[in-house]
Scaffold this motif. Sequence first.
Motif, PDB file in Angstrom:
ATOM      1  N   HIS A 139       2.630  -0.834  18.291  1.00 11.88           N
ATOM      2  CA  HIS A 139       3.216  -2.174  18.241  1.00 11.88           C
ATOM      3  C   HIS A 139       3.388  -2.596  16.781  1.00 11.88           C
ATOM      4  CE1 HIS A 139       1.314  -3.084  22.454  1.00 11.88           C
ATOM      5  NE2 HIS A 139       2.212  -2.118  22.477  1.00 11.88           N
ATOM      6  N   ALA A 140       4.589  -2.990  16.425  1.00 13.94           N
ATOM      7  CA  ALA A 140       4.900  -3.331  15.044  1.00 13.94           C
ATOM      8  C   ALA A 140       4.323  -4.689  14.657  1.00 13.94           C
ATOM      9  CB  ALA A 140       6.415  -3.337  14.833  1.00 13.94           C
ATOM     10  N   ILE A 141       3.963  -4.825  13.381  1.00 11.82           N
ATOM     11  CA  ILE A 141       3.625  -6.127  12.810  1.00 11.82           C
ATOM     12  C   ILE A 141       4.931  -6.872  12.549  1.00 11.82           C
ATOM     13  CG2 ILE A 141       2.636  -7.297  10.807  1.00 11.82           C
ATOM     14  CD1 ILE A 141       0.686  -4.943  10.576  1.00 11.82           C
ATOM     15  N   VAL A 142       5.014  -8.092  13.025  1.00 12.74           N
ATOM     16  CA  VAL A 142       6.267  -8.838  12.914  1.00 12.74           C
ATOM     17  C   VAL A 142       6.380  -9.452  11.520  1.00 12.74           C
ATOM     18  CG1 VAL A 142       7.629 -10.756  13.798  1.00 12.74           C
ATOM     19  CG2 VAL A 142       6.383  -9.294  15.384  1.00 12.74           C
ATOM     20  N   THR A 143       7.048  -8.715  10.657  1.00 15.68           N
ATOM     21  CA  THR A 143       7.403  -9.217   9.341  1.00 15.68           C
ATOM     22  C   THR A 143       8.517  -8.343   8.797  1.00 15.68           C
ATOM     23  OG1 THR A 143       6.584  -9.852   7.144  1.00 15.68           O
ATOM     24  CG2 THR A 143       5.789  -7.781   8.043  1.00 15.68           C
ATOM     25  N   ASP A 144       9.249  -8.845   7.847  1.00 15.04           N
ATOM     26  CA  ASP A 144      10.301  -8.077   7.197  1.00 15.04           C
ATOM     27  C   ASP A 144       9.987  -8.011   5.706  1.00 15.04           C
ATOM     28  OD1 ASP A 144      12.550  -6.909   6.181  1.00 15.04           O
ATOM     29  OD2 ASP A 144      13.955  -8.097   7.359  1.00 15.04           O
ATOM     30  N   PRO A 145       9.459  -6.879   5.208  1.00 13.81           N
ATOM     31  CA  PRO A 145       9.120  -6.792   3.785  1.00 13.81           C
ATOM     32  C   PRO A 145      10.295  -7.082   2.866  1.00 13.81           C
ATOM     33  CG  PRO A 145       8.140  -4.962   4.998  1.00 13.81           C
ATOM     34  CD  PRO A 145       9.063  -5.670   5.952  1.00 13.81           C
ATOM     35  N   LEU A 146      11.531  -6.889   3.337  1.00 20.09           N
ATOM     36  CA  LEU A 146      12.701  -7.123   2.494  1.00 20.09           C
ATOM     37  C   LEU A 146      12.857  -8.583   2.112  1.00 20.09           C
ATOM     38  CD1 LEU A 146      15.205  -4.827   4.376  1.00 20.09           C
ATOM     39  CD2 LEU A 146      14.431  -4.483   2.029  1.00 20.09           C
ATOM     40  N   LEU A 147      12.243  -9.489   2.882  1.00 21.30           N
ATOM     41  CA  LEU A 147      12.433 -10.918   2.640  1.00 21.30           C
ATOM     42  C   LEU A 147      11.181 -11.594   2.086  1.00 21.30           C
ATOM     43  CD1 LEU A 147      14.452 -11.764   5.878  1.00 21.30           C
ATOM     44  CD2 LEU A 147      15.345 -11.409   3.568  1.00 21.30           C
ATOM     45  N   LEU A 148      10.246 -10.802   1.591  1.00 25.85           N
ATOM     46  CA  LEU A 148       9.008 -11.359   1.046  1.00 25.85           C
ATOM     47  C   LEU A 148       9.093 -11.502  -0.469  1.00 25.85           C
ATOM     48  CD1 LEU A 148       6.333  -9.364   3.084  1.00 25.85           C
ATOM     49  CD2 LEU A 148       7.181 -11.677   3.524  1.00 25.85           C
ATOM     50  N   ASP A 149       8.454 -12.551  -0.988  1.00 26.53           N
ATOM     51  CA  ASP A 149       8.341 -12.736  -2.430  1.00 26.53           C
ATOM     52  C   ASP A 149       7.147 -11.988  -3.001  1.00 26.53           C
ATOM     53  OD1 ASP A 149      10.519 -14.497  -2.467  1.00 26.53           O
ATOM     54  OD2 ASP A 149       9.239 -16.194  -1.975  1.00 26.53           O
ATOM     55  N   ALA A 150       6.078 -11.914  -2.230  1.00 26.92           N
ATOM     56  CA  ALA A 150       4.858 -11.268  -2.704  1.00 26.92           C
ATOM     57  C   ALA A 150       3.979 -10.947  -1.506  1.00 26.92           C
ATOM     58  CB  ALA A 150       4.102 -12.160  -3.693  1.00 26.92           C
ATOM     59  N   ILE A 151       3.082 -10.000  -1.705  1.00 24.59           N
ATOM     60  CA  ILE A 151       2.075  -9.659  -0.705  1.00 24.59           C
ATOM     61  C   ILE A 151       0.725  -9.633  -1.410  1.00 24.59           C
ATOM     62  CG2 ILE A 151       1.302  -7.998   1.017  1.00 24.59           C
ATOM     63  CD1 ILE A 151       4.139  -6.883   1.096  1.00 24.59           C
ATOM     64  N   GLU A 152      -0.221 -10.388  -0.884  1.00 27.65           N
ATOM     65  CA  GLU A 152      -1.566 -10.422  -1.428  1.00 27.65           C
ATOM     66  C   GLU A 152      -2.506  -9.686  -0.472  1.00 27.65           C
ATOM     67  OE1 GLU A 152      -1.079 -14.915  -3.316  1.00 27.65           O
ATOM     68  OE2 GLU A 152      -2.317 -14.578  -1.559  1.00 27.65           O
ATOM     69  N   VAL A 153      -3.329  -8.816  -1.028  1.00 30.33           N
ATOM     70  CA  VAL A 153      -4.265  -8.036  -0.230  1.00 30.33           C
ATOM     71  C   VAL A 153      -5.681  -8.326  -0.711  1.00 30.33           C
ATOM     72  CG1 VAL A 153      -4.967  -5.734   0.533  1.00 30.33           C
ATOM     73  CG2 VAL A 153      -2.556  -6.216   0.078  1.00 30.33           C
ATOM     74  N   GLN A 154      -6.498  -8.915   0.141  1.00 27.87           N
ATOM     75  CA  GLN A 154      -7.906  -9.138  -0.174  1.00 27.87           C
ATOM     76  C   GLN A 154      -8.735  -8.075   0.519  1.00 27.87           C
ATOM     77  OE1 GLN A 154      -9.854 -13.081  -0.096  1.00 27.87           O
ATOM     78  NE2 GLN A 154     -11.331 -12.176   1.321  1.00 27.87           N
ATOM     79  N   ARG A 155      -9.511  -7.356  -0.261  1.00 29.01           N
ATOM     80  CA  ARG A 155     -10.413  -6.351   0.281  1.00 29.01           C
ATOM     81  C   ARG A 155     -11.806  -6.964   0.388  1.00 29.01           C
ATOM     82  NH1 ARG A 155      -7.777  -4.143  -3.935  1.00 29.01           N
ATOM     83  NH2 ARG A 155      -9.606  -3.601  -5.181  1.00 29.01           N
ATOM     84  N   GLY A 156     -12.331  -6.969   1.582  1.00 33.74           N
ATOM     85  CA  GLY A 156     -13.615  -7.611   1.822  1.00 33.74           C
ATOM     86  C   GLY A 156     -13.456  -8.760   2.788  1.00 33.74           C
ATOM     87  N   PRO A 157     -14.568  -9.292   3.322  1.00 39.96           N
ATOM     88  CA  PRO A 157     -14.510 -10.266   4.418  1.00 39.96           C
ATOM     89  C   PRO A 157     -13.826 -11.574   4.038  1.00 39.96           C
ATOM     90  CG  PRO A 157     -16.742 -10.069   3.572  1.00 39.96           C
ATOM     91  CD  PRO A 157     -15.960  -8.976   2.928  1.00 39.96           C
ATOM     92  N   ALA A 158     -12.726 -11.879   4.754  1.00 44.25           N
ATOM     93  CA  ALA A 158     -12.047 -13.163   4.618  1.00 44.25           C
ATOM     94  C   ALA A 158     -12.263 -14.009   5.870  1.00 44.25           C
ATOM     95  CB  ALA A 158     -10.552 -12.952   4.376  1.00 44.25           C
ATOM     96  N   ALA A 159     -13.238 -13.601   6.702  1.00 45.07           N
ATOM     97  CA  ALA A 159     -13.465 -14.276   7.979  1.00 45.07           C
ATOM     98  C   ALA A 159     -13.873 -15.723   7.797  1.00 45.07           C
ATOM     99  CB  ALA A 159     -14.540 -13.525   8.772  1.00 45.07           C
ATOM    100  N   ILE A 160     -14.444 -16.053   6.657  1.00 47.01           N
ATOM    101  CA  ILE A 160     -14.930 -17.403   6.448  1.00 47.01           C
ATOM    102  C   ILE A 160     -13.778 -18.395   6.454  1.00 47.01           C
ATOM    103  CG2 ILE A 160     -15.926 -18.902   4.692  1.00 47.01           C
ATOM    104  CD1 ILE A 160     -17.079 -15.323   5.377  1.00 47.01           C
ATOM    105  N   ARG A 161     -12.617 -17.982   6.028  1.00 51.97           N
ATOM    106  CA  ARG A 161     -11.469 -18.894   5.988  1.00 51.97           C
ATOM    107  C   ARG A 161     -10.512 -18.668   7.148  1.00 51.97           C
ATOM    108  NH1 ARG A 161      -9.428 -21.574   1.197  1.00 51.97           N
ATOM    109  NH2 ARG A 161      -7.375 -22.472   1.583  1.00 51.97           N
ATOM    110  N   TYR A 162     -10.370 -17.414   7.579  1.00 51.16           N
ATOM    111  CA  TYR A 162      -9.308 -17.092   8.529  1.00 51.16           C
ATOM    112  C   TYR A 162      -9.809 -16.585   9.873  1.00 51.16           C
ATOM    113  CZ  TYR A 162      -6.482 -17.628   4.371  1.00 51.16           C
ATOM    114  OH  TYR A 162      -5.895 -18.136   3.251  1.00 51.16           O
ATOM    115  N   GLY A 163     -11.093 -16.649  10.131  1.00 51.81           N
ATOM    116  CA  GLY A 163     -11.604 -16.297  11.444  1.00 51.81           C
ATOM    117  C   GLY A 163     -12.106 -14.875  11.526  1.00 51.81           C
TER     118      GLY A 163
END
Length: 775
Positions: A139-163
């Motif tokens: 199942h594909a992730i619904v996004t189109d990289p061609l229309l993005l300005d930037a992609i941020e990748v956080q390595r490590g637990p972000a559950a505190i803010r985003y579940g």
Amino acid sequence: MSVANSQKAKACLISIVSTLAFMPIEALAEDAETDDRKEEVSGGTRVKSARDTIVVTGQSLSGSDGATPLPVTVLSGEALVHRRRGTLGETLDGLPGVHMDNFGAGASRPIIRGQTLPRIEILSDGANVFDAASVSPDHAIVTDPLLLDAIEVQRGPAAIRYGGSAVNGAINLIDSKVPKALPDGGITGATEVRYGTADQEMTTAGRITAALGPIALHAEGSYSDREDYDVPDSYGSGRLADSFAESSSYAIGASWVTDTGYIGVAYTRQDAQYGLPGHSHANGVCHLHGYPFPAPGRIDLHCIGHGNYQNPLTNPDSDTALIDLRSERVDLRGDFVDLLPGISNVRIRGSYTDYQHDEVDGPILYSRYANEVWDGRIELTHKPLFGFTGTLGVQYTDGTFSGLNLIDLHVPPTASFGFAGTQEYRTENIGLFLSERRSFGPVDIEIAARKDWRTIKTPIPGEFYINLEEEYWGYYIDNYGDDWRQDVERERRESFIASNPDRKHNPFSISLGATWNVTDGYSLALSLAQTERAPNVRELFADGSSLATNSYEVGLLATGFVQDYLPEDLFSYDDDVMERARAINLTFRKAGGPLEFEVGAFYQDVDNYIFAHLLETEFTTGQRHDFLLYTTADAEFYGVDGEVSYQFDESSQVTVFGDYVATNLTNDDDNLPRIPPGRLGARYAYAAGPISGDIEYYRTFGQDKVALYETPTDGYNMVNATIAYTIDMARGADLELYARGTNLSNELAFVHTSFVKDQSPLRGRSIVFGLRTQF
């Protein structure tokens, strides 16, 4: 393979119009500014025009001032333009700590530090993305990289803010569909066309933002058509069958911009159709038997048709299997500064998502997944109080998901009694989170916590039906009377409700981070976190064959006779089972000067780690089919990732990068499946005047620590290179021609993290030629 003609015509029209609309002649508009564009501040968020590099903003993964105890990688500007591919996983693959689990050209999910969805979260400008990617790797992730300005990748637990789904990291997709500021000079835009040699890729994309008084208007669109891609001849064929992909996307948005912030809405539509390479539906017949067959006290995977157990897919494997996807989404976004007394920033995110995809095998529509979700969150950042600044947020999500365990959508009901509908899973979640920060001299301290209350309901799936021949009515008339139909229906409804109570999980996560700003750009960051993740729908309710993973899967809440015959040491009926992870992250950074680096080490100890354990393997049909049980065990993850770069002069830079992750199941004799192997590489970049380019080499090592149902995977070498030439045009516009080559050595490479690694090798040698403009 093409999409329906009407969709294709619409996609072509969108791409043609957008391309024509955004040609650089627009840059000649009156009052267009030169290259020297200045930053604007809106709602506490730093915003630059489309032609500038996107920065890690105050509303991003990095925290309020750009510093964070966890490593964050930002892919933007030319680096994003040259790297982006048709899927998010392909685009991010190769960044420190990031791999992918490819499934042909249409679906690939990113993997962060050895784990992918549902243990990482995909975000759209800080708001959760809702699709079906966490349920299955095809199942594909619904996004189109061609229309993005930037992609941020956080390595490590972000559950505190985003579940809880962000226990291992988060990926934030930054776009412009809801403008944050009025465009410089009244209008900005960009367009891009691409051609790829390995799959005959034909891609166009474009966007434009215009000001109408205090209103900013935005429109964007893209269309991409990719045929089956080339693979090295040593694979046995020159092309990978059913690896095609076709997609279109467009969005329109508008914002009201004031001196204190903005608020706006956007509508996004994405369509895609892509093949599933290496598919076989021969195992659609596989089902489970319990006592007395095949033996007392055990359960068996049975792959021979008989009685009501027949293969619902009767067409030949030579037919093409594909997924036909549609997603519509409405976003509400707003950021304001000093809107309320004592509050420095108010942030609003709301969305409605209507997602659906059909799974088609030749002429047969055999499955349909759907996900309809309402989601909203508001965050209030207070001004300094006793030296602390912090954010209090609340999130509410209401979603309905369906399609799990469904491979016979086209087959009429055969049971004597039942409910004529598709099982739905209705999830309601309330999340409350708080983070606080304070500086003590050179040391920044951050503490954060989040509590969620989640309920999953499984309503009765549709209307009740009776498919019983009249000659069998006598038994029911004798036991229930003339109104036996109503009594049988009532009993079945009561039984369903009793067997499917509401499932409640209330995960809690907390973290403590400290960053010591040593001197001259050096810093050392330590993060401690204890996070909880509730199992997702598949892990809970799986009970059927998955043709994508070649397995029969049984979830944690196994139903009927399944639970009665599973080994006691593997099966535990627990409505409240949750993963509980304790994580330590140590990050050493150097920013500024010719030498820069960010290197992170991590350790994660997980109680009740949920994974699919092998019970049995069947080869009756000639195709492998695994009987997998979702169960829990204690697990450990540890490793290191990062990159070090040195700037020799204004034009030359060399970067060394790599990552390694190891795992251990502490109370099981198995290994965790699909753990990425180590990787080490180097890149040289050159930029002088209008010419820029880079060349990189990395080695992905072999993986021989495998789960019971896996095989070892050989390592491979990868050589990539980019060259670009930029032409400055009038009125601040520019034109860039570029070529990006991947796998230039044309090596046959298999990805250990893929569910179909042997059937879906990586592309062979490929060169993408691109032409892009922006103004």
